[in-house]
Every structure is written in C-alpha cells, then in structure tokens.
Write a protein that holds these residues in place. Structure first.
Motif, PDB file in Angstrom:
ATOM      1  N   HIS A  41      -6.842   3.983   2.803  1.00  0.00           N
ATOM      2  CA  HIS A  41      -6.964   2.524   2.690  1.00  0.00           C
ATOM      3  C   HIS A  41      -7.408   1.923   4.024  1.00  0.00           C
TER       4      HIS A  41
ATOM      5  N   ASN B 244      -1.491   6.508   0.155  1.00  0.00           N
ATOM      6  CA  ASN B 244      -2.844   5.951   0.325  1.00  0.00           C
ATOM      7  C   ASN B 244      -3.150   5.494   1.748  1.00  0.00           C
ATOM      8  N   TRP B 245      -2.210   5.631   2.674  1.00  0.00           N
ATOM      9  CA  TRP B 245      -2.408   5.104   4.022  1.00  0.00           C
ATOM     10  C   TRP B 245      -3.629   5.687   4.717  1.00  0.00           C
TER      11      TRP B 245
ATOM     12  N   VAL C  81       0.870  -1.179   0.000  1.00  0.00           N
ATOM     13  CA  VAL C  81       0.000   0.000   0.000  1.00  0.00           C
ATOM     14  C   VAL C  81       0.905   1.226   0.000  1.00  0.00           C
TER      15      VAL C  81
END
Length: 68
Positions: free
Chosen positions: A51, A47-48, A43
């Motif tokens: 997501h 995008n942490w 990931v």
C-alpha cells in the motif's frame, strides 16, 4: 514528499513510500501493536508493503496500550 501523520505535517525525501517504509522511518523499533489508517480506512498489516501513501493522504498511526 509532504505527509500529514497524526495531524502533523512531515517531510520525506522520497517520491513514493509504502506504509511499511513509512513506519520504518517513523517508528523503526515499535511496530507491534499498532494500526494504520489512511483516509479513515484501516490498512491491514498484510498490505503494508504494497500500500503506497500519497501526499494528499491523511495518515493515522495508532499504538495499542494496556490498562483499563
């Protein structure tokens, strides 16, 4: 919520967690030089926050080390 992180089962008092929220709980002081993979897919750090992790996910948190 029960999550499998680095082959260990851990419990969290949350119905949903983003990758960033999970890292804030697990490693609040060392978030540079790490990578996160969920179900064998990396990931990207960008995008942490968006997501979300789910109970069936297998999460791997990898920390970079120096040396040779």
């Amino acid at each position: 919520m029960e999550l499998k992180i680095n082959q260990q089962i851990k419990q969290f008092n949350a119905e949903s967690l983003s990758v960033q929220s999970l890292l804030d709980l697990e490693i609040p002081h060392k978030q540079n030089g790490i990578a996160v993979a969920i179900n064998n897919t990396v990931v990207p750090k960008i995008n942490w926050n968006q997501h979300l992790v789910h109970e069936t996910d297998e999460i791997l948190i990898i920390s970079a080390t120096q040396g040779g």
